[in-house]
Design a protein around this motif. Structure first.
Motif, PDB file in Angstrom:
ATOM      1  N   THR A 119       0.837  -1.193   0.000  1.00 49.17           N
ATOM      2  CA  THR A 119       0.000   0.000   0.000  1.00 49.17           C
ATOM      3  C   THR A 119       0.872   1.244   0.000  1.00 49.17           C
ATOM      4  O   THR A 119       1.856   1.326   0.754  1.00 49.17           O
ATOM      5  CB  THR A 119      -0.917   0.033   1.240  1.00 49.17           C
ATOM      6  OG1 THR A 119      -1.732  -1.137   1.252  1.00 49.17           O
ATOM      7  CG2 THR A 119      -1.802   1.270   1.234  1.00 49.17           C
ATOM      8  N   GLY A 120       0.517   2.207  -0.832  1.00 46.91           N
ATOM      9  CA  GLY A 120       1.201   3.499  -0.845  1.00 46.91           C
ATOM     10  C   GLY A 120       0.331   4.555  -0.194  1.00 46.91           C
ATOM     11  O   GLY A 120      -0.884   4.575  -0.386  1.00 46.91           O
ATOM     12  N   THR A 121       0.950   5.438   0.587  1.00 44.24           N
ATOM     13  CA  THR A 121       0.203   6.464   1.319  1.00 44.24           C
ATOM     14  C   THR A 121       0.877   7.820   1.170  1.00 44.24           C
ATOM     15  O   THR A 121       2.107   7.925   1.268  1.00 44.24           O
ATOM     16  CB  THR A 121       0.106   6.123   2.816  1.00 44.24           C
ATOM     17  OG1 THR A 121      -0.553   4.860   2.972  1.00 44.24           O
ATOM     18  CG2 THR A 121      -0.682   7.184   3.566  1.00 44.24           C
ATOM     19  N   LEU A 122       0.070   8.845   0.937  1.00 42.24           N
ATOM     20  CA  LEU A 122       0.528  10.234   0.923  1.00 42.24           C
ATOM     21  C   LEU A 122      -0.202  10.984   2.029  1.00 42.24           C
ATOM     22  O   LEU A 122      -1.440  10.979   2.080  1.00 42.24           O
ATOM     23  CB  LEU A 122       0.248  10.886  -0.426  1.00 42.24           C
ATOM     24  CG  LEU A 122       0.535  12.394  -0.523  1.00 42.24           C
ATOM     25  CD1 LEU A 122       2.029  12.655  -0.339  1.00 42.24           C
ATOM     26  CD2 LEU A 122       0.045  12.955  -1.852  1.00 42.24           C
ATOM     27  N   ASP A 123       0.558  11.590   2.932  1.00 46.07           N
ATOM     28  CA  ASP A 123      -0.012  12.368   4.027  1.00 46.07           C
ATOM     29  C   ASP A 123       0.350  13.838   3.864  1.00 46.07           C
ATOM     30  O   ASP A 123       1.514  14.171   3.568  1.00 46.07           O
ATOM     31  CB  ASP A 123       0.527  11.895   5.385  1.00 46.07           C
ATOM     32  CG  ASP A 123       0.091  10.489   5.733  1.00 46.07           C
ATOM     33  OD1 ASP A 123      -1.048  10.131   5.385  1.00 46.07           O
ATOM     34  OD2 ASP A 123       0.891   9.757   6.354  1.00 46.07           O
ATOM     35  N   LEU A 124      -0.617  14.699   4.083  1.00 46.14           N
ATOM     36  CA  LEU A 124      -0.397  16.145   4.114  1.00 46.14           C
ATOM     37  C   LEU A 124      -0.952  16.667   5.429  1.00 46.14           C
ATOM     38  O   LEU A 124      -2.073  16.315   5.821  1.00 46.14           O
ATOM     39  CB  LEU A 124      -1.095  16.838   2.945  1.00 46.14           C
ATOM     40  CG  LEU A 124      -0.678  16.391   1.543  1.00 46.14           C
ATOM     41  CD1 LEU A 124      -1.555  17.063   0.495  1.00 46.14           C
ATOM     42  CD2 LEU A 124       0.788  16.717   1.282  1.00 46.14           C
ATOM     43  N   SER A 125      -0.192  17.501   6.129  1.00 48.81           N
ATOM     44  CA  SER A 125      -0.629  18.008   7.418  1.00 48.81           C
ATOM     45  C   SER A 125      -0.266  19.482   7.552  1.00 48.81           C
ATOM     46  O   SER A 125       0.911  19.848   7.420  1.00 48.81           O
ATOM     47  CB  SER A 125       0.009  17.213   8.558  1.00 48.81           C
ATOM     48  OG  SER A 125      -0.397  17.709   9.818  1.00 48.81           O
ATOM     49  N   GLN A 126      -1.283  20.314   7.771  1.00 54.20           N
ATOM     50  CA  GLN A 126      -1.063  21.731   8.031  1.00 54.20           C
ATOM     51  C   GLN A 126      -1.195  21.942   9.534  1.00 54.20           C
ATOM     52  O   GLN A 126      -2.239  21.632  10.124  1.00 54.20           O
ATOM     53  CB  GLN A 126      -2.091  22.595   7.291  1.00 54.20           C
ATOM     54  CG  GLN A 126      -2.075  22.416   5.773  1.00 54.20           C
ATOM     55  CD  GLN A 126      -2.894  21.216   5.310  1.00 54.20           C
ATOM     56  OE1 GLN A 126      -3.951  20.920   5.856  1.00 54.20           O
ATOM     57  NE2 GLN A 126      -2.402  20.517   4.308  1.00 54.20           N
ATOM     58  N   ARG A 127      -0.157  22.484  10.147  1.00 57.60           N
ATOM     59  CA  ARG A 127      -0.110  22.612  11.597  1.00 57.60           C
ATOM     60  C   ARG A 127      -0.009  24.076  11.978  1.00 57.60           C
ATOM     61  O   ARG A 127       1.003  24.732  11.724  1.00 57.60           O
ATOM     62  CB  ARG A 127       1.059  21.811  12.166  1.00 57.60           C
ATOM     63  CG  ARG A 127       0.948  20.327  11.835  1.00 57.60           C
ATOM     64  CD  ARG A 127       2.113  19.511  12.340  1.00 57.60           C
ATOM     65  NE  ARG A 127       1.904  18.090  12.068  1.00 57.60           N
ATOM     66  CZ  ARG A 127       2.759  17.130  12.423  1.00 57.60           C
ATOM     67  NH1 ARG A 127       3.903  17.448  13.057  1.00 57.60           N
ATOM     68  NH2 ARG A 127       2.490  15.864  12.147  1.00 57.60           N
ATOM     69  N   VAL A 128      -1.076  24.593  12.593  1.00 54.66           N
ATOM     70  CA  VAL A 128      -1.115  25.977  13.040  1.00 54.66           C
ATOM     71  C   VAL A 128      -0.601  26.011  14.473  1.00 54.66           C
ATOM     72  O   VAL A 128      -1.226  25.453  15.381  1.00 54.66           O
ATOM     73  CB  VAL A 128      -2.554  26.536  12.959  1.00 54.66           C
ATOM     74  CG1 VAL A 128      -2.575  27.994  13.402  1.00 54.66           C
ATOM     75  CG2 VAL A 128      -3.098  26.391  11.535  1.00 54.66           C
TER      76      VAL A 128
END
Length: 216
Positions: free
Chosen positions: A48-57
């Motif tokens: 399985t391939g996974t792409l994570d994006l996280s915006q942290r304020v």
């Protein structure tokens, strides 16, 4: 705020997630993490391939984390994987972070061991960090599940030459996940992070988390 903090710390201490000797008066901040995750099969049902994006304020510098990862299922209980993340911290130092991990799942319990190699701009050397996470998940309703997790982050080799190995963070999370469609889940959670600091007040971060997960 003080009442909420005291309740949170006492609860986590009683649960054994944060040791009692780590509970001191702490410098506090509040954060908001917004995350999107996309997972698709790469080779039949085993990879399985996974792409994570996280915006942290954050009060001490907003971050944008981008991570790619591939995982291979060894058995019903065991999954091994690896990948890399790039962490952009606005008005501060960026980070490149490869990692390797093993996840074991037994019923409602999941145990994840992760090793991270952290490269900071201008640092003396690569930092090595070890992470051990334990998660319990259980159904609450037809499309709703709850989870509690505790994680230890340990710096085995600091980015600064001469610094000793040390505990980087203690983390504890409570979350609710709702299945929005056959492929999409939405999660809302609360994360508390205790960062021990020598010679000064420990740091206590209260993090609201909202995420969407797509599984193809």
């Amino acid at each position: 705020m003080l009442r909420t903090t005291a309740f949170s710390v006492l609860t986590l201490t009683a649960a054994g997630i944060i040791p009692s000797d780590e509970v001191h008066a702490a410098d506090e901040d509040a954060q908001l993490w917004l995350s999107q995750s996309f997972s698709v099969p790469l080779a039949e049902d085993d990879v399985t391939g996974t792409l994570d994006l996280s915006q942290r304020v954050r009060e001490n510098g907003n971050q944008l984390l981008s991570r790619g990862m591939a995982e291979f299922r060894l058995s019903k209980e065991a999954v091994v994987g690896g990948g890399a993340a790039y962490v952009e911290t606005f008005d501060s130092t960026d980070e490149f972070r490869p990692h390797q991990q093993l996840t074991l799942t037994f019923g409602m319990w999941s145990f994840r061991t992760r090793v991270e190699e952290r490269f900071f701009e201008g640092a003396d050397r690569m930092e090595l960090r070890l992470r051990q996470k334990v998660t319990a998940t259980w159904p609450l309703a037809k499309e709703l599940k709850g989870s509690l997790a505790g994680e230890l982050l340990y710096t085995a080799r600091s980015q600064t030459a001469g610094d000793d190995a040390h505990i980087d963070q203690w983390r504890a999370t409570g979350a609710l996940t709702y299945k929005l469609s056959p492929q999409i889940e939405g999660t809302a959670g609360y994360l508390i992070i205790l960062s021990p600091r020598d010679g000064e007040e420990d740091k206590l971060s209260h993090v609201a988390q909202i995420s969407l997960t797509y599984r193809g």
